[in-house]
Enzyme design. Sequence first.
Site, PDB file in Angstrom:
ATOM      1  N   ASP A 241       0.820  -1.212   0.000  1.00 18.55           N
ATOM      2  CA  ASP A 241       0.000   0.000   0.000  1.00 18.55           C
ATOM      3  C   ASP A 241       0.858   1.268   0.000  1.00 18.55           C
ATOM      4  O   ASP A 241       1.854   1.353   0.732  1.00 18.55           O
ATOM      5  CB  ASP A 241      -0.856  -0.033   1.277  1.00 18.55           C
ATOM      6  CG  ASP A 241      -1.777   1.151   1.409  1.00 18.55           C
ATOM      7  OD1 ASP A 241      -2.759   1.206   0.663  1.00 18.55           O
ATOM      8  OD2 ASP A 241      -1.512   2.014   2.272  1.00 18.55           O
ATOM      9  N   GLU A 314       1.698  -0.580  -5.028  1.00 17.43           N
ATOM     10  CA  GLU A 314       0.792   0.522  -5.384  1.00 17.43           C
ATOM     11  C   GLU A 314       1.580   1.815  -5.483  1.00 17.43           C
ATOM     12  O   GLU A 314       2.003   2.381  -4.475  1.00 17.43           O
ATOM     13  CB  GLU A 314      -0.306   0.691  -4.323  1.00 17.43           C
ATOM     14  CG  GLU A 314      -1.316   1.741  -4.764  1.00 17.43           C
ATOM     15  CD  GLU A 314      -2.031   2.479  -3.644  1.00 17.43           C
ATOM     16  OE1 GLU A 314      -3.118   3.025  -3.900  1.00 17.43           O
ATOM     17  OE2 GLU A 314      -1.513   2.545  -2.515  1.00 17.43           O
TER      18      GLU A 314
HETATM   19  C1  GLC Z   1      -3.786   3.460  -0.392  1.00 21.65           C
HETATM   20  C2  GLC Z   1      -5.106   2.748  -0.302  1.00 21.65           C
HETATM   21  C3  GLC Z   1      -6.141   3.711   0.165  1.00 21.65           C
HETATM   22  C4  GLC Z   1      -5.748   4.184   1.540  1.00 21.65           C
HETATM   23  C5  GLC Z   1      -4.355   4.785   1.524  1.00 21.65           C
HETATM   24  C6  GLC Z   1      -3.818   4.955   2.892  1.00 21.65           C
HETATM   25  O1  GLC Z   1      -3.763   4.418  -1.377  1.00 21.65           O
HETATM   26  O2  GLC Z   1      -5.414   2.159  -1.533  1.00 21.65           O
HETATM   27  O3  GLC Z   1      -7.408   3.136   0.193  1.00 21.65           O
HETATM   28  O4  GLC Z   1      -6.661   5.131   1.985  1.00 21.65           O
HETATM   29  O5  GLC Z   1      -3.435   3.972   0.844  1.00 21.65           O
HETATM   30  O6  GLC Z   1      -3.484   3.729   3.465  1.00 21.65           O
END
Ligand code: GLC
Length: 630
Positions: A241, A314
């Site tokens: 994440d 991500e």
């Molecule tokens: C990422 C997740 C999102 C979350 C953020 C903070 O972007 O996909 O849903 O709010 O991280 O953890």
Amino acid sequence: MIKQSLAALFVVLLQLLCPAWSQPFPNYHADFVDIEEKDTDLKWWQTGAFYQIYPRSFKDSNGDGVGDLNGIAAQLPYLKEIGITATWLSPIFTSPMADFGYDIANFTEIAPIFGTMEDFEKLMKVAKEQDIKIILDFVPNHSSDECEWFRRSAAGDPEYKDFYVWHPGHVENGNRRPPSNWISVFRGSAWQWHEGRQEYYLHQFVKKQPDLNYRNPKVREAMNNVLRFWLAKGVAGFRIDAVPHVFEIAPDAQNQYRDEPRNDWDNDPEDYGYLQHIYTVDQPETIDLVYSWRAVLDAFQRDNGGDERILMAETYSPINIVMRYYGNETAEGAQLPFNFLLISEISNSSNAHAYEDTIQKWLQHMPKGRTANWVLGNHDKPRVGSRLGTDRVDMLNMLTSTLPGASVTYQGEELGMTNVWISWKDTVDPSACNTNPSIYENFSRDPERTPFQWSDAQDAGFSNASKTWLPIAQNYKQVNVELEQQKPLSHLNVFKQLWKLRRQSRTLQRGDTQVKALSDTVLAVKRSLEHESTLLTLMNIYDGVETINLQQTFKDLPAQLRVLLITERSQVKVGDLINSTSLQLQPKDSLILEATSSYYGYATNGELRSLPALGVYLWLAQVALYLSSR
Ligand code: GLC
């Protein structure tokens, strides 16, 4: 004499035919046998159909209006049926749910709302039976402020004192102000004053998500142990994440953090876009940290065997940075840094050239030997149907399943689920709640997170609670699994056919790729592999009827192509032969066509590949027989 010659001809013909008869005939209707793993040098994830489950909204087994692990376990056969290889679960760990699980209070505990550790173990067992891999969400940037680590850090416990990013801030004219101008992704200062510790802590997301301090080796080790814990439970890997946020610049020699410069296009000082995030994202250390996580996974595999464990990262960073996550000459990184280009660069008005450029951008930047991936949606972005049109859902699924590499589907996209309007009163996403009723819709991620639509029963078959955590979409009676299973060309059945074809086609799994805009409106993806059929995906992006000549672009195509896969919009049928020089596409139509060299006798690999050709041979043999018997 004539008789003898004819008999000889007959014998020659038979000789020609016998080896051909003994060869299997290809099946043009996508029910070849699945290609077995042993038959290929590809790893399981390289052609994977990944599926993101947002556990709160997938299936509620205990009637509390929130999805759970037992619900997921019960529905794994559904995922198996539609061809899913692996499923990534958004966070399922103990959390006060300030950011719906992305604020973790205990990284190795299951949140009671989702179930127990036994439920998780049961889920792993069912997943194994169904041959579906489980990928967990790894949230390294921050924990919850209710995490034991943070409590101890705030209390000054020597072991945890530097687990987070703390700073006393500045005092000017008796007023306290934060250490720097940094802004949180979810609005306002990224620094929060902590009364107990009498210092500010950094939170790049909401204030209940304090940032961990990766400059402290103890934090790195603690998080490595989180990875090891879940690996030992049998997971196949992790989605990482918010990777770009993990490091921020180190304080200077005077222990000061530098301010970030302004973006002149944004005049709202609370908004994340107000600043250029040169000190808080994409710091050079981040890439090496990802490599070190990969090393943890690889070491686990060396010690324990089994299939390769993977990382999916991500990152919405610029493409040259994203590519570095793959690894370099000396270190391996994330097998699949998410490719978000189809989300960030393609809009409702993009033409075929824009699609071509966007797809090529990834393929051309990708280091040699790495695997591509294609992502159309997730729990943070408006749904495909709402962003690009429900009438483009099939063509986009066709595109991502016929491009090379892995593909990631967000739950419900296989049905064509759309965003649901949620009132300010019902809004729960912190990203929206931190704003106000007049602008919240621009920030809310609730619309794409509503419960999955299983049937036309109460709560769309998601739950039997009187109230679900987010409202059910009003269209659930028309858009749901049960109904779509019955309609041969529903989005669901097209999706299922696509992944069936993908499992069975060597060309799609390992073939070369050519992506070409044939005009402003028609995009073609050609996949070809020696000794295998060439496949073509065609999509007509707009609303006109288009007539195209494929041979103008792809000179080596035969005169006729066979239709392999269609959508509801197509006017041809599976199995039809169509002319490659003059081929009609309906508005928003998409097709998969197959070109074999079969209509000209023997294919390149020496097999007699077509029934028409066999017919001609049989007829000749009969003539020879007849003549020789006279
Ligand atoms: C990422 C997740 C999102 C979350 C953020 C903070 O972007 O996909 O849903 O709010 O991280 O953890």
